[in-house]
Scaffold this motif. Structure first.
Motif, PDB file in Angstrom:
ATOM      1  N   LEU A 209       0.781  -1.337  -0.077  1.00 21.44           N
ATOM      2  CA  LEU A 209      -0.077   0.187  -0.143  1.00 21.44           C
ATOM      3  C   LEU A 209       0.780   1.247  -0.010  1.00 21.44           C
ATOM      4  CD1 LEU A 209      -2.837  -1.057   2.776  1.00 21.44           C
ATOM      5  CD2 LEU A 209      -2.907  -0.783   0.098  1.00 21.44           C
ATOM      6  N   LEU A 220       0.999   0.987  -3.763  1.00 18.66           N
ATOM      7  CA  LEU A 220       0.090   1.605  -4.673  1.00 18.66           C
ATOM      8  C   LEU A 220      -0.153   3.053  -4.714  1.00 18.66           C
ATOM      9  CD1 LEU A 220      -2.113  -1.385  -3.999  1.00 18.66           C
ATOM     10  CD2 LEU A 220      -1.350  -0.781  -6.231  1.00 18.66           C
ATOM     11  N   ASN A 221       0.381   3.735  -3.376  1.00 17.35           N
ATOM     12  CA  ASN A 221       0.046   5.295  -3.289  1.00 17.35           C
ATOM     13  C   ASN A 221       0.998   5.898  -3.836  1.00 17.35           C
ATOM     14  OD1 ASN A 221       2.170   4.904  -1.541  1.00 17.35           O
ATOM     15  ND2 ASN A 221       1.155   6.214  -0.132  1.00 17.35           N
ATOM     16  N   LEU A 259      -8.655   4.484 -14.665  1.00 15.55           N
ATOM     17  CA  LEU A 259      -7.969   3.211 -14.660  1.00 15.55           C
ATOM     18  C   LEU A 259      -7.949   2.443 -16.079  1.00 15.55           C
ATOM     19  CD1 LEU A 259      -9.455   1.719 -11.478  1.00 15.55           C
ATOM     20  CD2 LEU A 259      -6.974   2.833 -11.559  1.00 15.55           C
ATOM     21  N   VAL A 273     -12.755  -4.196  -9.561  1.00 15.87           N
ATOM     22  CA  VAL A 273     -11.911  -3.068  -8.880  1.00 15.87           C
ATOM     23  C   VAL A 273     -11.922  -3.508  -7.548  1.00 15.87           C
ATOM     24  CG1 VAL A 273     -11.781  -1.412 -10.643  1.00 15.87           C
ATOM     25  CG2 VAL A 273     -13.210  -1.347  -8.512  1.00 15.87           C
ATOM     26  N   THR A 274     -10.771  -3.114  -6.651  1.00 18.96           N
ATOM     27  CA  THR A 274     -10.722  -3.285  -5.287  1.00 18.96           C
ATOM     28  C   THR A 274     -10.609  -1.838  -4.654  1.00 18.96           C
ATOM     29  OG1 THR A 274      -9.632  -5.511  -5.352  1.00 18.96           O
ATOM     30  CG2 THR A 274      -9.318  -4.238  -3.446  1.00 18.96           C
ATOM     31  N   ILE A 322      -7.498   3.574  -1.331  1.00  9.41           N
ATOM     32  CA  ILE A 322      -6.763   3.351  -2.647  1.00  9.41           C
ATOM     33  C   ILE A 322      -7.633   2.534  -3.460  1.00  9.41           C
ATOM     34  CG2 ILE A 322      -4.853   2.173  -3.869  1.00  9.41           C
ATOM     35  CD1 ILE A 322      -3.284   2.831  -1.323  1.00  9.41           C
ATOM     36  N   PHE A 324      -7.809   0.369  -6.676  1.00 12.26           N
ATOM     37  CA  PHE A 324      -6.941  -0.290  -7.902  1.00 12.26           C
ATOM     38  C   PHE A 324      -7.205  -1.630  -8.574  1.00 12.26           C
ATOM     39  CE2 PHE A 324      -6.081  -2.726  -4.184  1.00 12.26           C
ATOM     40  CZ  PHE A 324      -5.478  -3.957  -4.588  1.00 12.26           C
ATOM     41  N   PRO A 326      -6.076  -4.993  -8.722  1.00 12.44           N
ATOM     42  CA  PRO A 326      -5.268  -6.095  -8.156  1.00 12.44           C
ATOM     43  C   PRO A 326      -4.241  -6.735  -9.086  1.00 12.44           C
ATOM     44  CG  PRO A 326      -7.434  -6.649  -7.880  1.00 12.44           C
ATOM     45  CD  PRO A 326      -7.468  -5.420  -8.423  1.00 12.44           C
ATOM     46  N   TYR A 329      -0.860  -5.609 -10.236  1.00 16.73           N
ATOM     47  CA  TYR A 329       0.129  -5.378  -9.128  1.00 16.73           C
ATOM     48  C   TYR A 329       1.005  -6.699  -9.105  1.00 16.73           C
ATOM     49  CZ  TYR A 329       3.073  -3.856  -5.106  1.00 16.73           C
ATOM     50  OH  TYR A 329       3.980  -3.358  -4.306  1.00 16.73           O
ATOM     51  N   ALA A 366       3.672  -1.706  -9.130  1.00  8.57           N
ATOM     52  CA  ALA A 366       2.488  -1.753 -10.183  1.00  8.57           C
ATOM     53  C   ALA A 366       2.768  -1.796 -11.635  1.00  8.57           C
ATOM     54  CB  ALA A 366       1.327  -0.614  -9.919  1.00  8.57           C
ATOM     55  N   ALA A 372      -3.442   2.424  -9.969  1.00  7.68           N
ATOM     56  CA  ALA A 372      -3.902   2.496  -8.729  1.00  7.68           C
ATOM     57  C   ALA A 372      -4.057   4.077  -8.832  1.00  7.68           C
ATOM     58  CB  ALA A 372      -3.244   2.313  -7.595  1.00  7.68           C
TER      59      ALA A 372
END
Length: 396
Positions: A209, A220-221, A259, A273-274, A322, A324, A326, A329, A366, A372
């Motif tokens: 994350l 991801l950030n 995205l 998406v998550t 977040i 993203f 998945p 990644y 990623a 993300a």
């Protein structure tokens, strides 16, 4: 499943360890880690006492039948641990290519992905003892008729990225009382796997994350667009959060559309998406924004206009989420050719204890910067049913 007092203490110790890691308090982290190790020792010893009376319970509690190679590894480890000169014994053990069997690490991977929702969604790959991993960055490649030349080769080659798995090392110290070595390979295996699993979980979730990319995975950030400045001290910069006030189709669809296009301009197709947020934000922001009372007087929940899996992680700050993809990644994790477990004298210890270092190599990132999006959900409104009142004209 938590079934006895020791299990409860182990869970409490894990929570304390996570809190200490988030606070950055090194001393609290050491105390929490020692508390966790003590709880695992106590649990394994209690399980050993029931070994002959109810073997079925042990299977339910995570003990497994060892392979021949695993049995031999633990037997040698027990012998080395009991030796008067354990450091030399471990040196000899590793020199005979008796490194930890890959099946042990694979079992830890399986348990991680089964027990932790976030880790079960990312592309988690056991790279074994490889030090580099090549990824296809999904850029569109077109075949063309004509003479073979360097330009075509150059274009195709540019569609791959290399991740240096060896550059990031995760280490944890394990204190093994000598009397635990007497319990045998099956119980030592459970002890080692428990330590590996929880150490990996605490480190991996935060890295996926929020990792800076400097001597650790890239989270991801982080902003990883081509040409971005990488700071030698702080790694990749953080992404700028997009503020949203609802999950209504028009607003949420606009965010999701970000995205749908890769950095290279290619359209990307996805069906789910998550969304990751912490527990407080889920209860006070996300749940109210995706829950309404229906005509039957009961509540309908998880009302997203596009299929969305919500995962809670307390690694994120309040007001931050977040969103993203998945499957976009990648995280490669594997052992070291020099041995996953080694004896260490970095810690002073009592005569009835042995201290070991557990180490794994890995890296993750990623595929590109569009995988993300960081969201500001601090002003997220509760969901409500919109009723349109349309006045009909009466024709005379």
């Amino acid at each position: 499943m938590l079934g006895n007092v020791s299990d409860v203490k182990q869970k409490e110790a894990i929570n304390a360890m996570q809190s200490a890691l988030m606070s950055g308090d090194e001393e609290a982290g050491k105390q929490a880690w020692q508390q966790f190790l003590d709880s695992v020792v106590q649990t394994v010893k209690e399980d050993y006492e029931m070994f002959e009376t109810d073997k079925r319970v042990l299977v339910q509690r995570g003990y497994r039948q060892l392979t021949k190679k695993e049995e031999e590894f633990y037997q040698k480890m027990i012998k080395a641990g009991k030796s008067a000169d354990p450091k030399q014994e471990f040196t000899d053990l590793l020199s005979t290519e008796s490194a930890m069997p890959e099946t042990i690490i694979e079992d830890v991977y399986r348990e991680l992905t089964e027990q932790h929702p976030l880790l079960s969604r990312i592309k988690f790959q056991n790279v074994k003892y490889l030090t580099r991993w090549i990824l296809n960055d999904h850029s569109k490649q077109s075949a063309a008729w004509g003479e073979i030349n360097s330009e075509i080769a150059k274009e195709i080659t540019s569609s791959f990225k290399t991740i240096d798995v060896n550059v990031c090392k995760l280490s944890a110290f394990a204190v093994i009382p000598k009397d635990m070595l007497d319990l045998g390979p099956i119980f030592l295996d459970n002890y080692i796997r428990t330590i590996l699993r929880e150490a990996l979980y605490c480190a991996l979730e935060k890295a996926v994350l929020k990792g800076s990319g400097k001597s650790e995975p890239t989270g991801l950030n982080r902003d990883i667009h081509k040409g971005v400045d990488f700071n030698s001290e702080t790694g990749y910069p953080k992404k700028t959060a997009i503020k949203i006030t609802s999950f209504l189709p028009k607003e949420y669809g606009g965010v999701l559309a970000r995205l749908a296009v890769t950095e290279t301009g290619r359209m990307r197709t996805f069906d789910r998406v998550t969304l990751v947020c912490n527990q407080v934000d889920y209860l006070t922001k996300v749940m109210p924004a995706t829950t309404v009372m229906n005509m039957n007087g009961t509540y309908s929940t998880n009302l997203f206009p596009f299929p969305t899996d919500v995962v809670r992680s307390n690694e994120l700050d309040t007001g931050e989420a977040i969103l993203f993809l998945p499957e976009e990644y990648f995280f490669g994790l594997g052992g070291s050719k020099d041995g996953t477990i080694e004896f260490t004298d970095e810690y002073k210890f009592l005569e009835d204890q042995r201290v070991f270092k557990i180490k794994l190599h890995g890296n993750g990132r990623a595929f590109d910067n569009t995988v993300a999006i960081v969201l500001d959900i601090s002003a997220l409104d509760p969901a409500y049913i919109t009723v349109l009142n349309k006045k009909e004209e009466v024709v005379a």
